[in-house]
Design an enzyme around this catalytic site. Structure first.
Site, PDB file in Angstrom:
ATOM      1  N   ASP A 214       0.845  -1.185   0.000  1.00 54.82           N
ATOM      2  CA  ASP A 214       0.000   0.000   0.000  1.00 54.82           C
ATOM      3  C   ASP A 214       0.889   1.247   0.000  1.00 54.82           C
ATOM      4  O   ASP A 214       1.879   1.306   0.730  1.00 54.82           O
ATOM      5  CB  ASP A 214      -0.891  -0.007   1.246  1.00 54.82           C
ATOM      6  CG  ASP A 214      -1.952   1.070   1.192  1.00 54.82           C
ATOM      7  OD1 ASP A 214      -3.028   0.792   0.648  1.00 54.82           O
ATOM      8  OD2 ASP A 214      -1.703   2.187   1.684  1.00 54.82           O
ATOM      9  N   ILE A 215       0.547   2.234  -0.840  1.00 57.16           N
ATOM     10  CA  ILE A 215       1.324   3.483  -0.895  1.00 57.16           C
ATOM     11  C   ILE A 215       0.985   4.317   0.332  1.00 57.16           C
ATOM     12  O   ILE A 215      -0.187   4.586   0.610  1.00 57.16           O
ATOM     13  CB  ILE A 215       1.001   4.277  -2.174  1.00 57.16           C
ATOM     14  CG1 ILE A 215       1.319   3.431  -3.414  1.00 57.16           C
ATOM     15  CG2 ILE A 215       1.788   5.582  -2.216  1.00 57.16           C
ATOM     16  CD1 ILE A 215       0.918   4.083  -4.722  1.00 57.16           C
ATOM     17  N   ASN A 222      -2.725  12.861  -2.935  1.00 58.18           N
ATOM     18  CA  ASN A 222      -3.729  13.227  -3.936  1.00 58.18           C
ATOM     19  C   ASN A 222      -4.333  14.591  -3.645  1.00 58.18           C
ATOM     20  O   ASN A 222      -4.539  15.406  -4.544  1.00 58.18           O
ATOM     21  CB  ASN A 222      -4.844  12.174  -3.956  1.00 58.18           C
ATOM     22  CG  ASN A 222      -4.753  11.258  -5.169  1.00 58.18           C
ATOM     23  OD1 ASN A 222      -3.942  11.472  -6.064  1.00 58.18           O
ATOM     24  ND2 ASN A 222      -5.571  10.234  -5.191  1.00 58.18           N
ATOM     25  N   GLU A 257      -4.854   2.375  -4.089  1.00 59.52           N
ATOM     26  CA  GLU A 257      -3.393   2.430  -4.021  1.00 59.52           C
ATOM     27  C   GLU A 257      -2.813   1.132  -3.484  1.00 59.52           C
ATOM     28  O   GLU A 257      -1.663   1.084  -3.050  1.00 59.52           O
ATOM     29  CB  GLU A 257      -2.943   3.607  -3.150  1.00 59.52           C
ATOM     30  CG  GLU A 257      -3.306   3.506  -1.680  1.00 59.52           C
ATOM     31  CD  GLU A 257      -4.669   4.070  -1.347  1.00 59.52           C
ATOM     32  OE1 GLU A 257      -4.863   4.463  -0.181  1.00 59.52           O
ATOM     33  OE2 GLU A 257      -5.543   4.120  -2.229  1.00 59.52           O
TER      34      GLU A 257
END
Length: 339
Positions: A214-215, A222, A257
Site C-alpha cells: 500500500d502506498i 492526492n 493504491e
C-alpha cells in the site's frame, strides 16, 4: 430474426466494432465494447445519434466520455446487452458445427448408396441395370463433390470469421483482466491466479507467498497535488513492481493504491527478502513532474505485509493474513515490511 440473419449481423458487428474503437483510441474494455456493439447493431437509436454527434463534432473519446456513454445508454440494460452478445456469438459458433454435421451426413448418405449399389451388383444385373447403376453412381459422385466444394467454401469462410472472432475475444479477455491505469493485472486476474495456486498447494503441496502493498499517505498526496499527479505515482509504483518480479511471480493492482504480488513456490523468508528490496527501491526514488519546470514531489514510500500459504488456507484466508501484516506495518510507522 432467423439464425442466418443473426449470424451475418454478429459477424459484421465483430468486424466493425473493434477496428472503429481502435481508430478512436478507445480501450476495448467490456463496458466500451458493449457500447459499440449496440452502436453497430443499431438497436439503440438514441445511443447511435449521441455517438454520431460526438464524431461529427470531433469530440475526443476520453475515459469520461466513454464512461458517460455506458452509464447513460447501457448500464441499466447491461445484463441484456451482454446476454445478446453471448447468444449471437454462440450462433456463429453453432453454425460451424452445423456445417460439419451436414458434411458428415452427406458422406454417410454416399456410403449408404454405395452399399446399395454393391448389393444390386451381386444380383446378376442386366446391361440396362448396370447402365443405370453407373449413371446413378456418377450422379452420386458429382453430388458429393459439389456438396464438399460448397462445404469447403462455407468452412473456409466460417474459419476466417472464427479466427477473427477468436482474436477479438482473446483481446477482450486480456482487457478484462488488465488494470487500465497501470497496465498491471487487475483484481479479477489475481483472484483467478490465487485460486490456482491454492489448488496447487492442496493437490501437490507446492507453496506460495503473498505480499500486500500500500502506498503510504496516498490520499494526502492526492489532496495536495491532484488526481492526475496521483495517477502518475500509481503508474510509477506499478512499473517498479513489474520490474521487481520475475518468472511466474504475479503482480496486480488490487484496488486504489493497494497492490498484491503472489510468489509461487516461494517460502516466507525469501518473500520477505524480495519485499524489503522492493520497499527500498521505491523509497530511494526522488519523484518529479514536469519536463522543463520540474516540481519536486519528494519520496514515495510503501508498506508491505507478507504471508505464506498454510494448510487449510483458501484465497481469502491467505489474503486476510497478508492484509493483517500490512495493517501492522502501517501501525509501526509505515515504510516497512511485516510478516
Amino acid at each position: 430474426m432467423n439464425n442466418n440473419k443473426n449470424l451475418e449481423q454478429t459477424a459484421d458487428i465483430l468486424r466493425l466494432a473493434v477496428p472503429q474503437m481502435a481508430s478512436l483510441n478507445i480501450p476495448v474494455t467490456p463496458a466500451n465494447y458493449a457500447v459499440w456493439f449496440e452502436y453497430f447493431a443499431e438497436t439503440n437509436l438514441n445511443l447511435k445519434r449521441a455517438i454520431d454527434g460526438l464524431i461529427a463534432n470531433e469530440v475526443v473519446f476520453t475515459a469520461e466520455v466513454n464512461h458517460g456513454l455506458y452509464n447513460r445508454f447501457i448500464e441499466e440494460r447491461s445484463p441484456e446487452v451482454i446476454e445478446n452478445v453471448q447468444i449471437e456469438t454462440q450462433i456463429l459458433i453453432n453454425s460451424l458445427f452445423n456445417k460439419i454435421e451436414q458434411l458428415s451426413t452427406g458422406t454417410e448418405a454416399f456410403s449408404t448408396n454405395l452399399n446399395k449399389f454393391g448389393d444390386e451388383l451381386q444380383q446378376d444385373p442386366t446391361p440396362e441395370t448396370l447402365n443405370n447403376l453407373i449413371v446413378s453412381l456418377a450422379s452420386e459422385v458429382e453430388s458429393v463433390l459439389a456438396t464438399n466444394k460448397e462445404m469447403k467454401q462455407s468452412l473456409d469462410t466460417l474459419g476466417s470469421e472464427l479466427t477473427s472472432l477468436k482474436g477479438e475475444m482473446e483481446n477482450l479477455s486480456k482487457v478484462a483482466m488488465t488494470d487500465e491505469l497501470t497496465s498491471l493485472n487487475n483484481r479479477r486476474a489475481y483472484e483467478m491466479f490465487a485460486t490456482d495456486q491454492v489448488t496447487l498447494f492442496n493437490e501437490q503441496h507446492v507453496g506460495c507467498s503473498l505480499m500486500v502493498l500500500d502506498i503510504d499517505h496516498f490520499k494526502q498526496f492526492n489532496d495536495t497535488y491532484g488526481h492526475l499527479v496521483g495517477d502518475k505515482v500509481l503508474a510509477y509504483v506499478a512499473l517498479a513492481l513489474k520490474q521487481a518480479v520475475k518468472g511466474e511471480d504475479f503482480v496486480a493492482r488490487y484496488g486504489g493504491e493497494e497492490f498484491v504480488i503472489l510468489l509461487p513456490d516461494t517460502k516466507l523468508s525469501d518473500a520477505v527478502t524480495v519485499a524489503e528490496k522492493i520497499r527500498q527501491r521505491i523509497a530511494q526514488k526522488q519523484l518529479t513532474i514536469g519536463k522543463e519546470n520540474k516540481q519536486q514531489l519528494g519520496h514515495i514510500t510503501i508498506s508491505i505485509g507478507v504471508a505464506a500459504i498454510q494448510n487449510g488456507d483458501d484465497m481469502d484466508t491467505l489474503l486476510a493474513r497478508a492484509d493483517e501484516q500490512l495493517y501492522n506495518a502501517k501501525a509501526s510507522g509505515r515504510n516497512c515490511v511485516k510478516y
